[in-house]
Design a protein around this motif. Sequence first.
Motif, PDB file in Angstrom:
ATOM      1  N   LEU A  65       1.616  13.290  68.706  1.00 43.14           N
ATOM      2  CA  LEU A  65       2.626  14.034  69.382  1.00 43.14           C
ATOM      3  C   LEU A  65       2.279  14.234  70.743  1.00 43.14           C
ATOM      4  CD1 LEU A  65       3.920  16.601  66.762  1.00 43.14           C
ATOM      5  CD2 LEU A  65       4.940  14.610  67.332  1.00 43.14           C
ATOM      6  N   LEU A  89       9.657  12.786  61.598  1.00 45.38           N
ATOM      7  CA  LEU A  89       8.997  13.724  62.290  1.00 45.38           C
ATOM      8  C   LEU A  89       9.832  15.027  63.053  1.00 45.38           C
ATOM      9  CD1 LEU A  89       6.631  11.530  64.469  1.00 45.38           C
ATOM     10  CD2 LEU A  89       6.287  12.277  62.313  1.00 45.38           C
ATOM     11  N   ILE A  90      10.997  14.709  62.942  1.00 47.50           N
ATOM     12  CA  ILE A  90      11.949  15.723  63.479  1.00 47.50           C
ATOM     13  C   ILE A  90      12.749  16.617  62.508  1.00 47.50           C
ATOM     14  CG2 ILE A  90      13.866  16.377  65.296  1.00 47.50           C
ATOM     15  CD1 ILE A  90      12.902  13.943  66.921  1.00 47.50           C
ATOM     16  N   TYR A 147      11.040  18.930  59.886  1.00 49.22           N
ATOM     17  CA  TYR A 147      10.374  20.082  60.686  1.00 49.22           C
ATOM     18  C   TYR A 147      11.269  21.142  61.119  1.00 49.22           C
ATOM     19  CZ  TYR A 147       7.054  22.468  63.851  1.00 49.22           C
ATOM     20  OH  TYR A 147       6.161  23.280  64.542  1.00 49.22           O
ATOM     21  N   THR A 148      12.274  20.424  61.879  1.00 51.73           N
ATOM     22  CA  THR A 148      13.312  21.336  62.688  1.00 51.73           C
ATOM     23  C   THR A 148      14.109  22.290  61.525  1.00 51.73           C
ATOM     24  OG1 THR A 148      13.485  19.708  64.398  1.00 51.73           O
ATOM     25  CG2 THR A 148      15.297  21.355  64.107  1.00 51.73           C
ATOM     26  N   TRP A 201      14.170  26.187  61.953  1.00 43.06           N
ATOM     27  CA  TRP A 201      15.255  27.252  62.359  1.00 43.06           C
ATOM     28  C   TRP A 201      16.348  27.646  61.108  1.00 43.06           C
ATOM     29  CZ3 TRP A 201      14.886  28.922  66.800  1.00 43.06           C
ATOM     30  CH2 TRP A 201      14.012  28.270  67.917  1.00 43.06           C
ATOM     31  N   ILE A 247      15.170  20.067  71.265  1.00 41.96           N
ATOM     32  CA  ILE A 247      14.492  18.977  71.107  1.00 41.96           C
ATOM     33  C   ILE A 247      13.895  18.427  72.489  1.00 41.96           C
ATOM     34  CG2 ILE A 247      16.156  17.403  70.895  1.00 41.96           C
ATOM     35  CD1 ILE A 247      12.899  17.396  68.837  1.00 41.96           C
ATOM     36  N   ARG A 258      12.594  20.062  74.680  1.00 37.49           N
ATOM     37  CA  ARG A 258      11.541  20.635  75.089  1.00 37.49           C
ATOM     38  C   ARG A 258      10.413  19.700  75.008  1.00 37.49           C
ATOM     39  NH1 ARG A 258      10.539  26.476  74.736  1.00 37.49           N
ATOM     40  NH2 ARG A 258       8.534  26.179  73.563  1.00 37.49           N
ATOM     41  N   TYR A 274       0.928  17.287  75.037  1.00 41.16           N
ATOM     42  CA  TYR A 274       2.239  17.741  74.667  1.00 41.16           C
ATOM     43  C   TYR A 274       2.960  18.254  75.653  1.00 41.16           C
ATOM     44  CZ  TYR A 274       4.985  19.862  70.968  1.00 41.16           C
ATOM     45  OH  TYR A 274       5.897  20.307  70.115  1.00 41.16           O
ATOM     46  N   ASN A 302       1.073  19.614  62.736  1.00 39.80           N
ATOM     47  CA  ASN A 302       2.373  19.967  62.354  1.00 39.80           C
ATOM     48  C   ASN A 302       2.819  19.065  60.995  1.00 39.80           C
ATOM     49  OD1 ASN A 302       2.764  21.302  64.600  1.00 39.80           O
ATOM     50  ND2 ASN A 302       4.318  19.811  65.616  1.00 39.80           N
ATOM     51  N   ARG A 361       3.330  24.542  60.635  1.00 40.32           N
ATOM     52  CA  ARG A 361       2.034  23.870  61.014  1.00 40.32           C
ATOM     53  C   ARG A 361       0.932  24.755  60.445  1.00 40.32           C
ATOM     54  NH1 ARG A 361       4.485  25.181  67.114  1.00 40.32           N
ATOM     55  NH2 ARG A 361       5.198  27.441  66.771  1.00 40.32           N
ATOM     56  N   TYR A 386      11.737  34.417  67.119  1.00 44.05           N
ATOM     57  CA  TYR A 386      12.479  33.525  68.023  1.00 44.05           C
ATOM     58  C   TYR A 386      14.052  33.722  68.142  1.00 44.05           C
ATOM     59  CZ  TYR A 386       9.066  29.954  67.211  1.00 44.05           C
ATOM     60  OH  TYR A 386       7.590  29.285  67.151  1.00 44.05           O
ATOM     61  N   TYR A 435      14.776  31.859  74.898  1.00 43.23           N
ATOM     62  CA  TYR A 435      13.402  31.018  74.206  1.00 43.23           C
ATOM     63  C   TYR A 435      12.524  30.985  75.412  1.00 43.23           C
ATOM     64  CZ  TYR A 435      11.454  27.286  71.335  1.00 43.23           C
ATOM     65  OH  TYR A 435      10.697  26.681  70.597  1.00 43.23           O
TER      66      TYR A 435
HETATM   67  N1  UDP Z   1      10.103  19.614  66.840  1.00 40.59           N
HETATM   68  C1  UDP Z   1       9.825  18.712  65.758  1.00 40.59           C
HETATM   69  N2  UDP Z   1       8.838  18.094  65.013  1.00 40.59           N
HETATM   70  C2  UDP Z   1       7.515  18.554  65.529  1.00 40.59           C
HETATM   71  C3  UDP Z   1       7.363  19.468  66.518  1.00 40.59           C
HETATM   72  C4  UDP Z   1       8.615  19.985  67.155  1.00 40.59           C
HETATM   73  O1  UDP Z   1      11.138  18.346  65.290  1.00 40.59           O
HETATM   74  O2  UDP Z   1       6.603  17.870  65.039  1.00 40.59           O
HETATM   75  C5  UDP Z   1      11.141  20.288  67.339  1.00 40.59           C
HETATM   76  C6  UDP Z   1      11.638  21.196  66.533  1.00 40.59           C
HETATM   77  O3  UDP Z   1      12.800  21.465  66.505  1.00 40.59           O
HETATM   78  C7  UDP Z   1      10.955  22.535  67.429  1.00 40.59           C
HETATM   79  C8  UDP Z   1      11.058  21.879  68.965  1.00 40.59           C
HETATM   80  O4  UDP Z   1      10.802  20.768  68.768  1.00 40.59           O
HETATM   81  O5  UDP Z   1      11.568  23.654  67.165  1.00 40.59           O
HETATM   82  C9  UDP Z   1      10.395  22.597  69.899  1.00 40.59           C
HETATM   83  O6  UDP Z   1       9.183  22.592  69.577  1.00 40.59           O
HETATM   84  P1  UDP Z   1       7.949  23.306  70.147  1.00 40.59           P
HETATM   85  O7  UDP Z   1       6.560  22.765  69.849  1.00 40.59           O
HETATM   86  O8  UDP Z   1       8.271  23.390  71.676  1.00 40.59           O
HETATM   87  O9  UDP Z   1       8.239  24.678  69.338  1.00 40.59           O
HETATM   88  P2  UDP Z   1       7.452  26.122  69.428  1.00 40.59           P
HETATM   89  O10 UDP Z   1       6.128  26.020  69.645  1.00 40.59           O
HETATM   90  O11 UDP Z   1       8.321  26.850  70.353  1.00 40.59           O
HETATM   91  O12 UDP Z   1       7.631  26.782  68.078  1.00 40.59           O
END
Ligand code: UDP
Length: 371
Positions: A93, A147-148, A151-152, A156, A168, A170, A181, A270, A280, A315, A351
């Motif tokens: 990542l 990968l998304i 996790y997402t 959430w 996303i 971010r 990253y 993750n 994670r 969050y 956020y």
């Molecule tokens: N995300 C994902 N897969 C990953 C890492 C992140 O889909 O392996 C997405 C997920 O929706 C997450 C967003 O990207 O909420 C932002 O990731 P970040 O690492 O910035 O989240 P945080 O550290 O703020 O929890």
Amino acid sequence: MKKYLVVGAGLFGATFAHEAAKRGHKVKVIEKRDHIAGNIYTKNVNGIQVHQYGAHIFHTSNKHVWEYVNHFAEFNRYTNSPVANYKGEIYNLPFNMNTFNKLWGVITPEEAQAKINEQRAVLEGKKPENLEEQAISLVGTDIYEKLIKGYTEKQWGHSTKELPAFIIRRLPVRLTYDNNYFNDAYQGIPIGGYTQIVEKMLKDDLISVETGIDFFDRKEEYKDDYDRIVFTGMIDEYFNYRLGELEYRSLQFETEKLDKDNYQGNAVVNYTDAETPFTRIIEHKHFEFGKGDKGKTVITREYPKKWHRGDEPYYPVNNSQNNALYKEYRTLADKEAKKVIFGGRLGQYRYYNMDQVISAALTTVKNEFEE
Ligand code: UDP
Ligand code: FAD
């Protein structure tokens, strides 16, 4: 000189308190937890700085904020490069040439881009309107699925179709072999942990700090006793949820001490499938390049969960419905502006990363002291 009450000893409250005291004002800080530093709190376990409330990596492109925070700690050269574990397959990542190569065997940026273009065709040129469409548009369906999505939705508690696209965005997407990253100019971890930053900010004869105190136990008295209040708790709680609850996402952290030197070979891994209940695992010693007692390590699994009153609101869930409700609370807040400033991740329902919190607090200071 005014008498300030700061509610919450997190980064916003501490930055404000520090700056107010520097200008000769008397500040009382109250904090309902039994320690200062809010969510950036770290503590020493076997010589390892444990991030009690999840992995915190300082990163910013704001030079002023970087210089500011460096007054309170020395930073190491840590660069965040988490890996994703999808059912035992490991991917780099953020989404970059290493990820694309492992997934598709592509070697060049052109090949990777062609693959992404081919997969994003399912959107038929539609402008992305939610997180799912945004993700597919950025990296195609394979990465979205592996990968998304899982996790997402764990993170959430909502379908990716109901989440805003900005979440996303971010993450960088790169056609280079670069596992950093973040795109920011400055990045690192404070040597010796984060708590010292807040400790130093609050070390001033004009500041007094009391932990284990909840503002709501004496809200009206505090309002009478202080000229100004800086409130960094939840804005909807401040108004007794009068207009309804804002939505937050909570987390449960499960921390384990292990009798081994190296558990996972990286600070952050993750778990991106839908079935693994945590998002994670962090292994704290790798934030400081393996520092700590030999033969010992500390890991933390992070389980997302629904927020209920009384849980920690880690969050804000900034979808359009919650943002609209926040706007209504903002109107109530504006009516109290003579007495109360709402700041930070919970007070402003944003956020925010750490650098944005410092920047927002410094802006508040400028406005407050008319500089
Ligand atoms: N995300 C994902 N897969 C990953 C890492 C992140 O889909 O392996 C997405 C997920 O929706 C997450 C967003 O990207 O909420 C932002 O990731 P970040 O690492 O910035 O989240 P945080 O550290 O703020 O929890
Ligand atoms: P907080 O730290 O939440 O401080 C608010 C304080 O107010 C708390 O201590 C709370 O107990 C107290 N409080 C609330 N209500 C009351 C009350 N009624 N009475 C008394 N006290 C009260 N940012 C980054 O830049 N990089 C990262 O890698 C990163 N990772 C993160 C990982 C996780 C899991 C989380 C949750 C956040 C992460 N962040 C990261 C964001 C970072 O934690 C925040 O930007 C920052 O800590 C917010 O500071 P704050 O002062 O606004 O809020």
